[in-house]
Design a protein around this motif. Structure first.
Motif, short mmCIF file in Angstrom:
data_model
loop_
_atom_site.label_atom_id
_atom_site.label_comp_id
_atom_site.label_asym_id
_atom_site.label_seq_id
_atom_site.Cartn_x
_atom_site.Cartn_y
_atom_site.Cartn_z
N SER A 20 0.83 -1.20 0.00
CA SER A 20 0.00 0.00 0.00
C SER A 20 0.87 1.25 0.00
O SER A 20 0.63 2.20 -0.75
CB SER A 20 -0.92 0.02 1.23
N ARG A 21 1.90 1.24 0.85
CA ARG A 21 2.78 2.41 0.95
C ARG A 21 3.47 2.70 -0.38
O ARG A 21 3.66 3.84 -0.77
CB ARG A 21 3.83 2.17 2.04
N TYR A 22 3.84 1.63 -1.08
CA TYR A 22 4.55 1.80 -2.36
C TYR A 22 3.60 1.98 -3.54
O TYR A 22 4.05 2.11 -4.68
CB TYR A 22 5.47 0.60 -2.62
N GLY A 23 2.29 1.94 -3.30
CA GLY A 23 1.33 2.13 -4.38
C GLY A 23 1.31 1.01 -5.39
O GLY A 23 1.13 1.23 -6.59
N LEU A 24 1.48 -0.24 -4.89
CA LEU A 24 1.60 -1.39 -5.80
C LEU A 24 0.29 -2.14 -6.00
O LEU A 24 0.25 -3.10 -6.77
CB LEU A 24 2.65 -2.36 -5.26
N LEU A 25 -0.79 -1.73 -5.31
CA LEU A 25 -2.05 -2.49 -5.36
C LEU A 25 -3.11 -1.75 -6.17
O LEU A 25 -3.04 -0.53 -6.35
CB LEU A 25 -2.57 -2.73 -3.95
N THR A 156 -4.13 -9.73 -5.28
CA THR A 156 -2.87 -9.95 -5.98
C THR A 156 -2.24 -8.61 -6.34
O THR A 156 -2.88 -7.57 -6.27
CB THR A 156 -3.09 -10.77 -7.27
N PHE A 157 -0.97 -8.65 -6.72
CA PHE A 157 -0.27 -7.46 -7.20
C PHE A 157 -0.51 -7.31 -8.70
O PHE A 157 -0.18 -8.24 -9.46
CB PHE A 157 1.23 -7.61 -6.99
N PRO A 158 -1.04 -6.17 -9.17
CA PRO A 158 -1.20 -5.99 -10.62
C PRO A 158 0.12 -6.17 -11.38
O PRO A 158 0.13 -6.66 -12.50
CB PRO A 158 -1.71 -4.54 -10.72
N GLY A 159 1.24 -5.79 -10.75
CA GLY A 159 2.54 -5.94 -11.41
C GLY A 159 3.28 -7.20 -11.01
O GLY A 159 4.47 -7.33 -11.30
N GLY A 160 2.57 -8.14 -10.36
CA GLY A 160 3.23 -9.37 -9.91
C GLY A 160 3.88 -9.18 -8.55
O GLY A 160 4.23 -8.06 -8.16
N TYR A 161 4.06 -10.28 -7.81
CA TYR A 161 4.64 -10.20 -6.46
C TYR A 161 6.05 -9.63 -6.50
O TYR A 161 6.52 -9.00 -5.57
CB TYR A 161 4.68 -11.60 -5.83
N GLN A 307 -6.65 -12.33 -13.48
CA GLN A 307 -7.32 -11.04 -13.68
C GLN A 307 -6.29 -9.90 -13.72
O GLN A 307 -5.31 -9.95 -12.99
CB GLN A 307 -8.31 -10.77 -12.54
N PRO A 308 -6.50 -8.86 -14.52
CA PRO A 308 -7.56 -8.74 -15.53
C PRO A 308 -7.09 -9.32 -16.87
O PRO A 308 -5.89 -9.33 -17.15
CB PRO A 308 -7.74 -7.22 -15.64
N PRO A 309 -8.04 -9.80 -17.71
CA PRO A 309 -7.64 -10.38 -19.00
C PRO A 309 -6.95 -9.36 -19.91
O PRO A 309 -6.15 -9.75 -20.77
CB PRO A 309 -8.97 -10.87 -19.61
N GLU A 310 -7.25 -8.07 -19.73
CA GLU A 310 -6.60 -7.04 -20.56
C GLU A 310 -5.09 -7.06 -20.34
O GLU A 310 -4.31 -6.74 -21.24
CB GLU A 310 -7.13 -5.63 -20.21
N GLN A 311 -4.68 -7.48 -19.15
CA GLN A 311 -3.24 -7.53 -18.84
C GLN A 311 -2.64 -8.90 -19.13
O GLN A 311 -1.54 -8.99 -19.67
CB GLN A 311 -3.02 -7.17 -17.36
#
Length: 445
Positions: A20-25, A156-161, A307-311
């Motif tokens: 959350s602090r790093y804006g990763l979610l 999950t992380f949108p950019g991966g763990y 999720q998401p399929p666009e990614q």
């Protein structure tokens, strides 16, 4: 290929707090109402349950069986601290309770009862994935309730763990972390000197497989329990004290693997996030087939839709644990893809369902530095073994050079074992242990 979810994303979870602090979610994960949901380690996902007869199973029957299973799992907490639990393992206890309720199941209708038993068998397989074990018969009943599930809807992380690891790494001076430095041995309780006449002695010497050597006052060891089980006798010189070696032997360490399948087009509905698989001829009261070659794929619990399929495109991620998972690692990509295609065609009842265009899977049991996925408290062990594993060496407080070897990693956290947040907290615990040592009056002398 490794960690997938933040389990229990809420203020008590340090992984969630850092992310959350790093804006990763994504925005959903940060919603306060999502942080307060008590999912109990089994996140509710929009799902569809396919049976081996090739049709979607009755949602009410599936829900009833699942509610019974979760109630039985919750009841295991009553045995925490018990001197004489009714059964050694979670699996034996759950199956005994299922056998007791069979006569009243599904209103006594035979077909409906068989279906509920099949769903319960699938629930046990899912629990094997969660616990990282071949069978719940290997997981000790009495300490099972010590594991703590944090509130919050798993996310999950949108950019991966790896986005979290990369962000943490960026805060460190360049060159701090060295890669491709596999360690051959850790020598401790020694007196190792650097080059030069006035160089001081160090109690620990770390020798790498490429011949490089590092001298140290303290080493924090975070290798997986699977590696320690296989190599601790030669990895440490002198060997670990028998008490710690016994804890390593006692604790359980199993395999949970992922199988990713990429499709040209989805055959599932847009709102579906989980496709579950139930073999309708199975029952938790019957022994599963021991013929891994013929039936390994039946241990698969189903597929999560990425999720998401666009990614990600149209990708399913299957989960499979235990000996069947380890057998899967020995097969070729073509064999795995063929087996998964057969499973999906059987479940959907569509013999013409297009095969996935590609497959990618983890192989955690074969990986030489992991030899499995994560730990569990096995029959014959307890949370005390986790605490013993976490204890730094030398153990003698009178030793003039304390804390030579420190131990961290998920298998050293008594209530959060098997999780990334447990691993993170264990690392912070050992860092703080060293901080306190450096702040002590003795260290200042």
């Amino acid at each position: 290929m490794g960690a997938h979810w933040i389990h229990g994303p809420s203020p008590g979870n340090p992984v969630f707090c850092l992310a959350s602090r790093y804006g990763l979610l994504g925005p959903e994960a940060a919603r306060e109402e999502n942080q307060q949901v008590e999912a109990g380690g089994h996140p509710p996902m929009p799902s569809v349950t396919y049976g081996s007869s090739g049709k979607v199973l009755n949602p009410k029957a599936v829900r009833e069986a699942r509610e019974l299973f979760y109630a039985l799992l919750a009841s295991t907490r009553a045995f925490q601290g018990s001197k004489e639990p009714p059964w050694p393992s979670v699996g034996q206890y759950v199956r005994a309770e299922i056998a007791r309720t069979v006569p009243t199941m599904a209103g006594g209708q035979e077909d409906a009862r068989r279906l509920q038993l099949a769903v319960l068998a699938a629930c046990l397989k899912l629990e094997c994935c969660i616990s990282g074990t071949h069978s719940m018969d290997l997981v000790a009943l009495e300490p099972f309730g010590e594991y703590v599930s944090l509130p919050g809807l798993d996310c999950t992380f949108p950019g991966g763990y790896s986005s979290l690891a990369e962000r943490l790494l960026s805060d460190l001076p360049e060159g701090t972390v060295l890669f491709s430095k596999a360690v051959r041995t850790i020598q401790w309780q020694g007196s190792f000197r650097e080059e030069g006449d006035d160089a001081r002695a160090f109690p620990v010497r770390v020798e790498c497989e490429d011949g490089d050597v590092f001298l140290a006052d303290h080493v924090i060891i975070t290798v997986p329990l699977g590696f320690l089980k296989e190599h601790h006798e030669k990895f440490f010189q002198p060997p670990l004290p028998e008490r710690k070696a016994q804890a390593i032997r006692n604790l359980g360490f199993g395999t949970n693997n992922k199988i990713f399948l990429e499709f040209e087009q989805p055959f599932w509905e847009p709102e579906q996030q989980l496709l579950e698989v139930v073999w309708e001829d199975e029952s938790p009261l019957e022994e599963p087939s021991a013929d891994l070659e013929a039936s390994w794929f039946k241990k698969l619990i189903g597929f999560v839709v990425l999720q998401p399929p666009e990614q990600h495109g149209h990708v399913l991620c299957g989960f499979i644990a235990g000996k069947e998972s380890e057998h899967m690692e020995t097969l070729s990509d073509a064999e795995v893809l063929s087996a998964m295609t057969r499973v999906l065609r059987t479940m959907t009842g569509n013999p013409d369902l297009p095969a996935p265009r590609s497959v990618l899977r983890s192989r955690w049991h074969s990986a030489p530095y992991t030899l499995g996925s994560y730990s569990y408290v096995a029959v014959g062990s307890s949370g005390d073994d986790i605490d013993v594993l976490a204890q730094p060496l030398p153990e003698d407080p009178r030793d003039p050079r304390p804390l030579q070897l420190l131990f961290a990693g998920e298998a050293t956290h008594r209530t959060f074992y098997s999780t990334t947040h447990g691993a993170l907290l264990s690392g912070w615990r050992e860092a703080e242990r060293l901080n306190q040592l450096f702040l002590s009056p003795e260290a200042a002398k």
